[in-house]
Design an enzyme around this catalytic site. Sequence first.
Site, PDB file in Angstrom:
ATOM      1  CG  ASP A   1      -1.762  -1.258   1.319  1.00 42.49           C
ATOM      2  OD1 ASP A   1      -2.406  -1.597   0.318  1.00 42.49           O
ATOM      3  OD2 ASP A   1      -1.769  -1.903   2.381  1.00 42.49           O
TER       4      ASP A   1
ATOM      5  CG  HIS B   1      -3.800  -4.974   3.598  1.00 47.85           C
ATOM      6  ND1 HIS B   1      -3.207  -4.135   2.681  1.00 47.85           N
ATOM      7  CD2 HIS B   1      -4.116  -6.103   2.926  1.00 47.85           C
ATOM      8  CE1 HIS B   1      -3.156  -4.745   1.517  1.00 47.85           C
ATOM      9  NE2 HIS B   1      -3.709  -5.936   1.628  1.00 47.85           N
TER      10      HIS B   1
END
Length: 444
Positions: free
Chosen positions: A256, A284
Site C-alpha cells: 500500500d 490493510h
Amino acid sequence: MAVAEFIPSSSASASLNKRSSFYSSQLSYVSTQISYQRRLSVRPLPRTHYSQICCSVSSKETQAPTVVQTDDPKKKAECYGVFCLTYDLKAEEETRSWKKMINVAVSGAAGMIANHLLFKLASGEVFGTDQPIALRLLGSDRSFQALEGVAMELEDSLYPLLREVNIGTDPYEVFQDAEWALLIGAKPRGPGMERSALLDINGQIFAEQGKALNAVASRNVKVMVVGNPCNTNALICLKNAPNIPAKNFHALTRLDENRAKCQLALKAGVFYDKVSNVTIWGNHSTTQVPDFLNAKINGLPVKEVIKDTKWLEEEFTEIVQKRGGALIQKWGRSSAASTAVSIVDAIRSLVTPTPEGDWFSTGVYTSGNPYGIAEDIVFSMPCRSKGDGDYELVKEVIFDDYLRSRIKKSEDELLAEKRCVAHLTGEGIAVCDLPGDTMLPGEM
C-alpha cells in the site's frame, strides 16, 4: 579451478544420520546443503519405506532413478549423481566472508506470491550477497507436489547462497529454528462468504502457526504476516506465541505504501525515489489511510508540491485503497509480483538502516504507541530501523482533523475484528459486529 569427481561422501553420510531424526515423514524432498568446506551432499527425507531419488546427471545414458532403503539407521546413504560432487577449491577461493546461515520459513510456498519471492530470497537480494540462507517451505497436502516442483526449481537455479531447501506440511517441523517467518498462505474469500467467516477460517490457520512458532522457532524470530486479513491474522498469531516478543510481529502494508508513492510521483511529475515519508495508517482494507500530510516530495511537504487538496483527499486516497481491485480487473488475478517485491522491501527496511529523516510503514502491535491509537491491536504506523531487524515508532509526525478522523475509522474496524476473533486470541467469546464490509478485492 574446481575439480569434480564422483565419490561417496562420508561426511555427508554422517550429517544425514545426525540430522535425519529432526525431519518427519512429510519432508520428502531431497534437500541439499553446501558446507563451508564446499562439499555438496544430500539428505533424503522419506515419506514412505522407500524413497525415490531422481538425478539429472547422465554419462552415456540417462541415469535411472535410484531406489534406496532408508529405514535402517545403520545403513549409510549412497551418493546420488550430482550430489556427490566434491569441489577442491584453493584456500583463497573459499567464501570466508560469508556469514552464519539464517533460516527463513515461508508458508504458502507453492503459491504465486512465493513463486516470485523465493528466488529473490535465494539470490541474496533480500539479506545480502554474503548471507547464506536455508529455506523452509510450508505447504498443504493438496499443494505438496507443487511444493516439490518449487524446490526442484530452486535447486536447478544454482544459487550459491542457498544451502538448504526443506519442505513439509507440518508447521511444527518447518518452523524449527526459524529466524524469519513469512506467513503468506491463507484461504481466499469464497462467493457469498461473510468477512467474519473468513476471519474465523484464516484465524484458525494463524493461531496454529503462532503456536508452532512459539514452540520451535528462534526466540527472536521476526514474523511477517501477508495472508489476509493480515492485521488481525498477525494479532491472532502473536497472541498464540507468548514466548516471542509481540514487537516481532508485522502485518504487510508495504505494498500500500509503494502504491501511494507511485501515485504521488505520477501527480507531481517526478520519479518515485523523490517521494519519502509516506505512511499507511491502520488496516490493510479499504479503511487504510495513505498519509499525504506528512509525506514529502523532493524534501518538501506534499501539500506544497501538489496543491490540489480535493485530489489528495478523495481521488488519491481512493486510488490507493482500491488499487488491488483495479489490478484484478486488468490482470484477472490479484497482485503477486508486486506483493513479493513489497515483502522484500519490508524485510530490507528492517535489516538495513533507515535513511536519515525518512521512515517506512508496517503493521505492528500498538501497545505503548505515542499516537493515542487503541492498545492491543496490530495497526500500520510509521517506523524506523537501525538495521538490526528491530524498529522504533516515529514521533515527529503531525496530525490534522482529516487525518485523525480517517485513522479513527480504521481503528474502529480493527477493534471490531479483534472482538470477532476473541475465541482465537484467548480473550473470551467472539462477538462479530463488523462496521460494514471493507475488505480489499484481493481477499476474494
